[in-house]
Design a protein around this motif. Structure first.
Motif, PDB file in Angstrom:
ATOM      1  N   LYS A  20      49.944  39.915  22.711  1.00 34.89           N
ATOM      2  CA  LYS A  20      49.586  38.989  21.636  1.00 34.89           C
ATOM      3  C   LYS A  20      50.571  39.122  20.481  1.00 34.89           C
ATOM      4  O   LYS A  20      51.062  38.126  19.934  1.00 34.89           O
ATOM      5  CB  LYS A  20      48.161  39.277  21.139  1.00 34.89           C
ATOM      6  CG  LYS A  20      47.053  38.721  22.014  1.00 34.89           C
ATOM      7  CD  LYS A  20      45.706  38.967  21.346  1.00 34.89           C
ATOM      8  CE  LYS A  20      44.572  38.365  22.136  1.00 34.89           C
ATOM      9  NZ  LYS A  20      43.257  38.597  21.476  1.00 34.89           N
ATOM     10  N   ARG A  46      46.460  31.551  25.057  1.00 28.97           N
ATOM     11  CA  ARG A  46      45.200  31.280  25.758  1.00 28.97           C
ATOM     12  C   ARG A  46      45.120  32.076  27.059  1.00 28.97           C
ATOM     13  O   ARG A  46      44.055  32.579  27.421  1.00 28.97           O
ATOM     14  CB  ARG A  46      45.062  29.780  26.034  1.00 28.97           C
ATOM     15  CG  ARG A  46      43.655  29.398  26.471  1.00 28.97           C
ATOM     16  CD  ARG A  46      43.388  27.919  26.313  1.00 28.97           C
ATOM     17  NE  ARG A  46      43.918  27.160  27.436  1.00 28.97           N
ATOM     18  CZ  ARG A  46      43.482  25.936  27.759  1.00 28.97           C
ATOM     19  NH1 ARG A  46      42.551  25.351  27.037  1.00 28.97           N
ATOM     20  NH2 ARG A  46      44.010  25.296  28.777  1.00 28.97           N
ATOM     21  N   THR A  95      44.362  35.740  26.016  1.00 34.96           N
ATOM     22  CA  THR A  95      43.000  35.877  25.507  1.00 34.96           C
ATOM     23  C   THR A  95      41.983  35.841  26.641  1.00 34.96           C
ATOM     24  O   THR A  95      41.023  36.624  26.675  1.00 34.96           O
ATOM     25  CB  THR A  95      42.689  34.760  24.494  1.00 34.96           C
ATOM     26  OG1 THR A  95      43.596  34.859  23.393  1.00 34.96           O
ATOM     27  CG2 THR A  95      41.262  34.881  23.973  1.00 34.96           C
ATOM     28  N   GLU A 113      42.109  38.951  28.650  1.00 34.77           N
ATOM     29  CA  GLU A 113      41.485  40.015  27.863  1.00 34.77           C
ATOM     30  C   GLU A 113      39.970  40.004  28.047  1.00 34.77           C
ATOM     31  O   GLU A 113      39.344  41.049  28.263  1.00 34.77           O
ATOM     32  CB  GLU A 113      41.846  39.831  26.387  1.00 34.77           C
ATOM     33  CG  GLU A 113      41.397  40.933  25.469  1.00 34.77           C
ATOM     34  CD  GLU A 113      41.855  40.682  24.051  1.00 34.77           C
ATOM     35  OE1 GLU A 113      42.597  41.510  23.510  1.00 34.77           O
ATOM     36  OE2 GLU A 113      41.476  39.634  23.475  1.00 34.77           O
ATOM     37  N   LYS A 114      39.369  38.818  28.003  1.00 27.02           N
ATOM     38  CA  LYS A 114      37.923  38.713  28.210  1.00 27.02           C
ATOM     39  C   LYS A 114      37.535  39.126  29.628  1.00 27.02           C
ATOM     40  O   LYS A 114      36.454  39.672  29.858  1.00 27.02           O
ATOM     41  CB  LYS A 114      37.460  37.273  27.926  1.00 27.02           C
ATOM     42  CG  LYS A 114      37.521  36.879  26.457  1.00 27.02           C
ATOM     43  CD  LYS A 114      36.822  35.563  26.196  1.00 27.02           C
ATOM     44  CE  LYS A 114      37.530  34.401  26.820  1.00 27.02           C
ATOM     45  NZ  LYS A 114      36.926  33.095  26.440  1.00 27.02           N
TER      46      LYS A 114
END
Length: 241
Positions: free
Chosen positions: A26, A62, A65, A68-69
């Motif tokens: 990031k 995106r 992210t 990551e989730k």
């Protein structure tokens, strides 16, 4: 970077370590778009590509992210959650590929969205035997409940009808997305075709699953199709997907 992100989930023993790696990327993306890329080979090449093709930062962030989730390491609650994951990762990558090909077309974007979702769903199915060998299941919970298929059934490699029904429902949704993607084919610039050739591989797997009567643990599904390179060449030559 894409390949590395896919491996993080399986290569780290603690979620905290995975989060640290994702945070690195990031930060790296932010620095790349400030023309201050980290002194790291992948970051430097990504910086060059971003400048050359005017790649949209949003798609890169995106992907990170969403990965990551996904470190939460749990099954998708429903098919829609799996599709959201696929849209945010596989479809985002296709949007970036279209930018690299110089394609800016709304129909191409719609096709990319559906192909990305199909890719994510097929990947979830294809990886099930591997994940089950590690006592992990990621198939949508709602569909498993609908057909009374427990995680333990999948972990032990059950080939009963209820497991086949789960696979049928999930594979059918991937097929629907491929059909939607191809409905835009007449309106899509030929330059976008290279980004969409993965549909050949996705369609091949779905056909083989159907021939195996949706037995996801059938030995034939663990083998490569030797004709795939020829099929890819023909589609590329015809500029179709």
């Amino acid at each position: 970077m894409w390949s590395w992100h896919r491996q993080v989930k399986d290569s780290v023993s603690q979620k905290t370590i995975g989060l640290m790696r994702m945070q690195f990327w990031k930060t790296a993306i932010e620095e790349i778009y400030r023309d201050e890329p980290p002194n790291q080979p992948v970051s430097i090449e990504l910086w060059r590509a971003a400048k050359k093709h005017q790649m949209t930062k949003r798609w890169l962030l995106r992907i990170i992210t969403e990965r990551e989730k996904d470190l939460d390491d749990r099954a998708y609650r429903n098919l829609q959650e799996l599709e959201t994951y696929a849209e945010n990762t596989y479809s985002s990558l296709l949007y970036l590929l279209l930018e690299c090909l110089g394609v800016k077309d709304v129909h191409a974007d719609h096709a990319a969205s559906h192909i990305g979702k199909a890719h994510g769903i097929v990947t979830c199915l294809r990886a099930t035997p591997y994940h089950s060998s590690r006592r992990k299941v990621y198939l949508p919970v709602d569909i498993c409940i609908l057909h009374s298929a427990s995680q333990e059934d999948i972990i032990r490699g059950s080939r009963e009808q209820n497991i086949r029904d789960v696979v049928y429902d999930i594979a059918s949704q991937a097929h629907v997305h491929l059909q939607h993607a191809r409905s835009f084919s007449r309106n899509i610039p030929a330059a976008a075709t290279p980004a969409f050739l993965q549909t050949v591989v996705l369609e091949d797997y779905l056909q083989r699953v159907r021939k195996a009567d949706f037995d996801i643990f059938h030995p034939s599904l663990q083998k490569r199709n030797p004709l795939l390179p020829i099929q890819l060449y023909l589609r590329s030559w015809k500029k179709t997907y």
